[in-house]
Design a protein around this motif. Sequence first.
Motif, PDB file in Angstrom:
ATOM      1  N   GLN A   1       0.831  -1.206   0.000  1.00  0.00           N
ATOM      2  CA  GLN A   1       0.000   0.000   0.000  1.00  0.00           C
ATOM      3  C   GLN A   1       0.862   1.251   0.000  1.00  0.00           C
ATOM      4  O   GLN A   1       2.047   1.201   0.264  1.00  0.00           O
ATOM      5  CB  GLN A   1      -0.889   0.016   1.249  1.00  0.00           C
ATOM      6  CG  GLN A   1      -1.765  -1.197   1.404  1.00  0.00           C
ATOM      7  CD  GLN A   1      -2.694  -1.361   0.228  1.00  0.00           C
ATOM      8  OE1 GLN A   1      -3.453  -0.452  -0.084  1.00  0.00           O
ATOM      9  NE2 GLN A   1      -2.609  -2.494  -0.450  1.00  0.00           N
ATOM     10  N   GLU A   2       0.195   2.373  -0.277  1.00  0.00           N
ATOM     11  CA  GLU A   2       0.877   3.646  -0.122  1.00  0.00           C
ATOM     12  C   GLU A   2       0.954   3.979   1.357  1.00  0.00           C
ATOM     13  O   GLU A   2       0.104   3.550   2.133  1.00  0.00           O
ATOM     14  CB  GLU A   2       0.070   4.736  -0.833  1.00  0.00           C
ATOM     15  CG  GLU A   2       0.807   5.349  -1.989  1.00  0.00           C
ATOM     16  CD  GLU A   2      -0.126   6.159  -2.865  1.00  0.00           C
ATOM     17  OE1 GLU A   2       0.151   7.334  -3.030  1.00  0.00           O
ATOM     18  OE2 GLU A   2      -1.134   5.586  -3.358  1.00  0.00           O
ATOM     19  N   ARG A   3       1.976   4.736   1.743  1.00  0.00           N
ATOM     20  CA  ARG A   3       2.063   5.207   3.128  1.00  0.00           C
ATOM     21  C   ARG A   3       0.801   6.010   3.445  1.00  0.00           C
ATOM     22  O   ARG A   3       0.372   6.844   2.650  1.00  0.00           O
ATOM     23  CB  ARG A   3       3.323   6.055   3.222  1.00  0.00           C
ATOM     24  CG  ARG A   3       3.414   6.977   4.385  1.00  0.00           C
ATOM     25  CD  ARG A   3       4.747   7.698   4.320  1.00  0.00           C
ATOM     26  NE  ARG A   3       5.750   6.969   5.098  1.00  0.00           N
ATOM     27  CZ  ARG A   3       5.824   7.047   6.417  1.00  0.00           C
ATOM     28  NH1 ARG A   3       4.984   7.783   7.095  1.00  0.00           N
ATOM     29  NH2 ARG A   3       6.752   6.365   7.069  1.00  0.00           N
ATOM     30  N   ALA A   4       0.167   5.731   4.591  1.00  0.00           N
ATOM     31  CA  ALA A   4      -1.116   6.360   4.900  1.00  0.00           C
ATOM     32  C   ALA A   4      -0.982   7.870   5.071  1.00  0.00           C
ATOM     33  O   ALA A   4      -1.640   8.652   4.390  1.00  0.00           O
ATOM     34  CB  ALA A   4      -1.724   5.729   6.148  1.00  0.00           C
ATOM     35  N   ASN A   5      -0.133   8.295   5.987  1.00  0.00           N
ATOM     36  CA  ASN A   5       0.053   9.735   6.235  1.00  0.00           C
ATOM     37  C   ASN A   5       1.531  10.035   6.384  1.00  0.00           C
ATOM     38  O   ASN A   5       2.327   9.151   6.681  1.00  0.00           O
ATOM     39  CB  ASN A   5      -0.644  10.158   7.532  1.00  0.00           C
ATOM     40  CG  ASN A   5      -2.147  10.120   7.401  1.00  0.00           C
ATOM     41  OD1 ASN A   5      -2.735  10.860   6.622  1.00  0.00           O
ATOM     42  ND2 ASN A   5      -2.756   9.221   8.149  1.00  0.00           N
ATOM     43  N   GLY A   6       1.863  11.323   6.258  1.00  0.00           N
ATOM     44  CA  GLY A   6       3.240  11.740   6.502  1.00  0.00           C
ATOM     45  C   GLY A   6       4.154  11.341   5.356  1.00  0.00           C
ATOM     46  O   GLY A   6       3.707  10.900   4.306  1.00  0.00           O
ATOM     47  N   TYR A   7       5.452  11.502   5.575  1.00  0.00           N
ATOM     48  CA  TYR A   7       6.435  11.212   4.528  1.00  0.00           C
ATOM     49  C   TYR A   7       7.366  10.105   5.003  1.00  0.00           C
ATOM     50  O   TYR A   7       7.418   9.800   6.202  1.00  0.00           O
ATOM     51  CB  TYR A   7       7.229  12.484   4.194  1.00  0.00           C
ATOM     52  CG  TYR A   7       7.913  13.062   5.399  1.00  0.00           C
ATOM     53  CD1 TYR A   7       9.213  12.672   5.725  1.00  0.00           C
ATOM     54  CD2 TYR A   7       7.258  13.960   6.257  1.00  0.00           C
ATOM     55  CE1 TYR A   7       9.836  13.164   6.849  1.00  0.00           C
ATOM     56  CE2 TYR A   7       7.879  14.460   7.382  1.00  0.00           C
ATOM     57  CZ  TYR A   7       9.172  14.060   7.673  1.00  0.00           C
ATOM     58  OH  TYR A   7       9.787  14.526   8.800  1.00  0.00           O
ATOM     59  N   SER A   8       8.097   9.523   4.056  1.00  0.00           N
ATOM     60  CA  SER A   8       8.971   8.412   4.397  1.00  0.00           C
ATOM     61  C   SER A   8      10.049   8.839   5.390  1.00  0.00           C
ATOM     62  O   SER A   8      10.643   9.901   5.266  1.00  0.00           O
ATOM     63  CB  SER A   8       9.638   7.877   3.134  1.00  0.00           C
ATOM     64  OG  SER A   8      10.624   6.942   3.504  1.00  0.00           O
ATOM     65  N   LYS A   9      10.283   8.004   6.394  1.00  0.00           N
ATOM     66  CA  LYS A   9      11.302   8.314   7.388  1.00  0.00           C
ATOM     67  C   LYS A   9      12.633   7.684   7.013  1.00  0.00           C
ATOM     68  O   LYS A   9      13.623   7.820   7.717  1.00  0.00           O
ATOM     69  CB  LYS A   9      10.859   7.829   8.775  1.00  0.00           C
ATOM     70  CG  LYS A   9       9.482   8.346   9.201  1.00  0.00           C
ATOM     71  CD  LYS A   9       9.424   9.853   9.172  1.00  0.00           C
ATOM     72  CE  LYS A   9       8.072  10.447   9.538  1.00  0.00           C
ATOM     73  NZ  LYS A   9       6.904   9.871   8.916  1.00  0.00           N
TER      74      LYS A   9
END
Length: 316
Positions: free
Chosen positions: A201-209
């Motif tokens: 899936q796509e990351r739900a919220n925020g940006y990649s850490k």
Amino acid sequence: MSNTLPQVSFVIPLYNEESNLPTLVDRLVQVIDSSELSLDVVLVDDGSSDKSREILQALALQDSRFHVILLSRNHGHQLALTAGLSVAQGTEGVFVLDGDLQDPPELLGAFYSKFKEGYEVVYAVREKRKEVFYKRWAYFLFYRILKKIANVDIPLDSGDFSFISRRVVDVLNQMPEESRFIRGMRTWIGFKQIGISYDRQERANGYSKYSFGKLVQLALNGIFNFSEFPIRFLTLLGSSAIISSVVYFIVVVIKKFFVNEVIEGFTALLFVIILFGGIQLAAIGILGEYILRIFFQSKNRPNFIIEKQIMNGKVK
Ligand code: UDP
Ligand code: MG
């Protein structure tokens, strides 16, 4: 609940995932409530600077199925996961997920039933990746290169999302490696392992850490911890340079004595000097990657430092 050990523990590393926490916790609670297994959750906070730490502590104090580990600072995903695995109590195994809902917790049933068929590790294989194209390509290439050169058969397109049996978790916990590439270590351990495909899936919220630097570090750990190919390649490169220079020398001598032709070529000379200067520096760099790993390992520092731990509703 607090005295009987769970059959399976979720282990989830989190770094500044405040925006994903409510949905993550809701979905975990639903899975726990609807499952026939006894489950609990280990949430590892990897030194977040948002409100995650407060939210997590409040959660762990009020719902004893959620255990929280707060690390002393940001240690990186692999070490946060290591910390989680070291405290997870699941007697049958652990289910490792990311905290950004790219790995659906609802898939536990599918993974668990493979485990029940006798597989010690059930890893997820990403069919599709909903990520920007250059990242997809970088991953695609990396896993294929790694497969070619690694001395264990690390499965293609599989990350840390997996069900790991208690037996394998115990072995992982005994491996003191400082530079960790857990998906590789998991493969190295052996036993029966199997992949399950899923659409990431796509990351739900925020940006990649996972910053660019962290990703490169992870990739280098994969290569230098599981392959001697870079060193062998240097030997090969050096040997072919020696052979071609000898051949060239013979050609020059023959031309001088039999054809009386002296080869000129200042540019060629310069080129060769710079080329080999570069190759030698790169070679030292590659050797350095191995030496660095010996250096850091020899310090024998703990792999992570726990600042606070709330287990079974109690602060430890
Ligand atoms: N993460 C972490 N420490 C870090 C970086 C990431 O604990 O230094 C966690 C992050 O919160 C997430 C998981 O590791 O739960 C995977 O990271 P992310 O989703 O940012 O990576 P990506 O999916 O973009 O590769
Ligand atoms: Mg992610």
